[in-house]
Design a protein around this motif. Sequence first.
Motif, PDB file in Angstrom:
ATOM      1  N   ARG A 214       0.824  -1.209   0.000  1.00  0.00           N
ATOM      2  CA  ARG A 214       0.000   0.000   0.000  1.00  0.00           C
ATOM      3  C   ARG A 214       0.861   1.264   0.000  1.00  0.00           C
ATOM      4  N   LYS A 215       1.973   1.231   0.728  1.00  0.00           N
ATOM      5  CA  LYS A 215       2.887   2.370   0.758  1.00  0.00           C
ATOM      6  C   LYS A 215       3.496   2.610  -0.627  1.00  0.00           C
ATOM      7  N   MET A 216       3.913   1.540  -1.288  1.00  0.00           N
ATOM      8  CA  MET A 216       4.511   1.660  -2.611  1.00  0.00           C
ATOM      9  C   MET A 216       3.484   2.136  -3.638  1.00  0.00           C
TER      10      MET A 216
ATOM     11  N   PHE B  10       4.594   5.604  -5.091  1.00  0.00           N
ATOM     12  CA  PHE B  10       5.304   5.423  -6.358  1.00  0.00           C
ATOM     13  C   PHE B  10       4.407   5.040  -7.527  1.00  0.00           C
ATOM     14  N   GLY B  11       3.122   4.788  -7.257  1.00  0.00           N
ATOM     15  CA  GLY B  11       2.234   4.322  -8.318  1.00  0.00           C
ATOM     16  C   GLY B  11       2.398   2.851  -8.641  1.00  0.00           C
ATOM     17  N   THR B  12       2.942   2.102  -7.709  1.00  0.00           N
ATOM     18  CA  THR B  12       3.140   0.667  -7.895  1.00  0.00           C
ATOM     19  C   THR B  12       1.807  -0.050  -8.087  1.00  0.00           C
ATOM     20  N   ARG B  13       1.784  -0.975  -9.039  1.00  0.00           N
ATOM     21  CA  ARG B  13       0.648  -1.880  -9.198  1.00  0.00           C
ATOM     22  C   ARG B  13       1.050  -3.227  -8.606  1.00  0.00           C
ATOM     23  N   PRO B  14       0.247  -3.789  -7.695  1.00  0.00           N
ATOM     24  CA  PRO B  14       0.632  -5.044  -7.049  1.00  0.00           C
ATOM     25  C   PRO B  14       0.991  -6.153  -8.035  1.00  0.00           C
ATOM     26  N   GLN B  15       0.318  -6.191  -9.169  1.00  0.00           N
ATOM     27  CA  GLN B  15       0.594  -7.248 -10.144  1.00  0.00           C
ATOM     28  C   GLN B  15       1.960  -7.105 -10.804  1.00  0.00           C
ATOM     29  N   ASP B  16       2.600  -5.944 -10.620  1.00  0.00           N
ATOM     30  CA  ASP B  16       3.942  -5.740 -11.164  1.00  0.00           C
ATOM     31  C   ASP B  16       5.045  -6.075 -10.168  1.00  0.00           C
ATOM     32  N   VAL B  17       4.678  -6.412  -8.945  1.00  0.00           N
ATOM     33  CA  VAL B  17       5.666  -6.636  -7.884  1.00  0.00           C
ATOM     34  C   VAL B  17       6.141  -8.083  -7.878  1.00  0.00           C
ATOM     35  N   ILE B  18       7.443  -8.259  -7.817  1.00  0.00           N
ATOM     36  CA  ILE B  18       8.043  -9.560  -7.518  1.00  0.00           C
ATOM     37  C   ILE B  18       8.455  -9.539  -6.055  1.00  0.00           C
ATOM     38  N   ALA B  19       8.012 -10.530  -5.300  1.00  0.00           N
ATOM     39  CA  ALA B  19       8.325 -10.620  -3.873  1.00  0.00           C
ATOM     40  C   ALA B  19       9.016 -11.944  -3.591  1.00  0.00           C
ATOM     41  N   VAL B  20      10.055 -11.898  -2.776  1.00  0.00           N
ATOM     42  CA  VAL B  20      10.792 -13.105  -2.389  1.00  0.00           C
ATOM     43  C   VAL B  20      10.886 -13.169  -0.873  1.00  0.00           C
ATOM     44  N   LEU B  21      10.465 -14.294  -0.313  1.00  0.00           N
ATOM     45  CA  LEU B  21      10.654 -14.577   1.106  1.00  0.00           C
ATOM     46  C   LEU B  21      11.878 -15.455   1.262  1.00  0.00           C
ATOM     47  N   GLY B  22      12.841 -14.968   2.037  1.00  0.00           N
ATOM     48  CA  GLY B  22      14.088 -15.697   2.213  1.00  0.00           C
ATOM     49  C   GLY B  22      14.047 -16.687   3.361  1.00  0.00           C
ATOM     50  N   PRO B  23      15.207 -17.180   3.774  1.00  0.00           N
ATOM     51  CA  PRO B  23      15.286 -18.162   4.857  1.00  0.00           C
ATOM     52  C   PRO B  23      14.705 -17.607   6.154  1.00  0.00           C
ATOM     53  N   CYS B  24      13.897 -18.412   6.839  1.00  0.00           N
ATOM     54  CA  CYS B  24      13.299 -18.035   8.119  1.00  0.00           C
ATOM     55  C   CYS B  24      12.961 -19.301   8.880  1.00  0.00           C
TER      56      CYS B  24
ATOM     57  N   GLU C 290       1.569 -17.562   6.268  1.00  0.00           N
ATOM     58  CA  GLU C 290       0.725 -16.374   6.377  1.00  0.00           C
ATOM     59  C   GLU C 290       1.231 -15.255   5.463  1.00  0.00           C
ATOM     60  N   ILE C 291       2.534 -15.120   5.331  1.00  0.00           N
ATOM     61  CA  ILE C 291       3.086 -14.120   4.421  1.00  0.00           C
ATOM     62  C   ILE C 291       2.647 -14.418   2.993  1.00  0.00           C
ATOM     63  N   SER C 292       2.641 -15.683   2.622  1.00  0.00           N
ATOM     64  CA  SER C 292       2.165 -16.063   1.294  1.00  0.00           C
ATOM     65  C   SER C 292       0.704 -15.669   1.099  1.00  0.00           C
ATOM     66  N   ARG C 293      -0.119 -15.882   2.108  1.00  0.00           N
ATOM     67  CA  ARG C 293      -1.523 -15.487   2.018  1.00  0.00           C
ATOM     68  C   ARG C 293      -1.658 -13.966   1.925  1.00  0.00           C
ATOM     69  N   GLN C 294      -0.821 -13.245   2.659  1.00  0.00           N
ATOM     70  CA  GLN C 294      -0.867 -11.785   2.602  1.00  0.00           C
ATOM     71  C   GLN C 294      -0.489 -11.283   1.210  1.00  0.00           C
ATOM     72  N   ALA C 295       0.478 -11.924   0.585  1.00  0.00           N
ATOM     73  CA  ALA C 295       0.855 -11.539  -0.773  1.00  0.00           C
ATOM     74  C   ALA C 295      -0.318 -11.715  -1.726  1.00  0.00           C
ATOM     75  N   SER C 296      -1.014 -12.833  -1.574  1.00  0.00           N
ATOM     76  CA  SER C 296      -2.181 -13.077  -2.423  1.00  0.00           C
ATOM     77  C   SER C 296      -3.267 -12.027  -2.196  1.00  0.00           C
ATOM     78  N   ARG C 297      -3.529 -11.710  -0.925  1.00  0.00           N
ATOM     79  CA  ARG C 297      -4.552 -10.704  -0.623  1.00  0.00           C
ATOM     80  C   ARG C 297      -4.163  -9.326  -1.145  1.00  0.00           C
ATOM     81  N   ALA C 298      -2.869  -9.054  -1.173  1.00  0.00           N
ATOM     82  CA  ALA C 298      -2.395  -7.757  -1.643  1.00  0.00           C
ATOM     83  C   ALA C 298      -2.390  -7.655  -3.166  1.00  0.00           C
ATOM     84  N   GLY C 299      -2.639  -8.762  -3.848  1.00  0.00           N
ATOM     85  CA  GLY C 299      -2.654  -8.755  -5.302  1.00  0.00           C
ATOM     86  C   GLY C 299      -1.319  -9.046  -5.950  1.00  0.00           C
TER      87      GLY C 299
END
Length: 236
Positions: free
Chosen positions: A155-157, A161-175, A188-197
């Motif tokens: 939402r901040k981006m 910046f005019g970011t469209r969620p469908q243009d974002v590449i997101a990577v979750l690293g080791p945890c 849950e982070i994966s579900r949040q990514a889906s909800r964010a588009g």
Amino acid sequence: MANPQRLRYGPRVTEALSFLDSINSLPGIRASWVGRVPDLPLAVGRDEAMARLRGYHQQAIDTFAGEAAPVWCAEQVHGNRVEIVPYISFPETYENLSSVPHTDGLVTAQQGIVLSIHVADCGPIWLADRGTGAVGLLHSGKKGTEGDIFGMAIRKMTAAFGTRPQDVIAVLGPCIRPPDYEIDFAAEISRQASRAGVTAFHDCGLNTASDLESFYSYRKELGKTGRMMALITRDP
């Protein structure tokens, strides 16, 4: 001439890991990861561990972006606050980086700025916008995930910046992950990514608590350990 204090740490420790390929394949955007430093004793408290890691991390930053690159890090208070950098500079951190207080996520659209976070079980999340070139880096552990720091960052981006969620590449690293931790915040982070588009979400699937040769684990090592480092930048 290179700083001799930085040369004494030997070969660079930045690892070119395949889980960052989806971001590193984007023109002008680079991401990196510094894992456990081999043979460095770190069964000590956080401050001492970070002091011992300082030279290794600084060398990794220099290799990644050059000695003159401005580097920003989040204070990391286990919250969901995300800030845009450059930011009003606050007291320097242990690595002489500009620190953003009360913050666990950083985003920027400015070229030449390096974003940095440190983790030892919490989830590092890299964000890269294929449309605008904006980038982000998040520290998402139990509390940050509960507060939907991922959604906050998108939402901040979008607003800044005019970011469209469908243009974002997101990577979750080791945890840390089950069975070594009772909460599966990676899921849950994966579900949040889906909800964010965000449809281009990549989870590396690596468990910090199950591989102490490669990672530091706060929980597995009872708090007496070091920190890994995540980096991202948009090249000038």
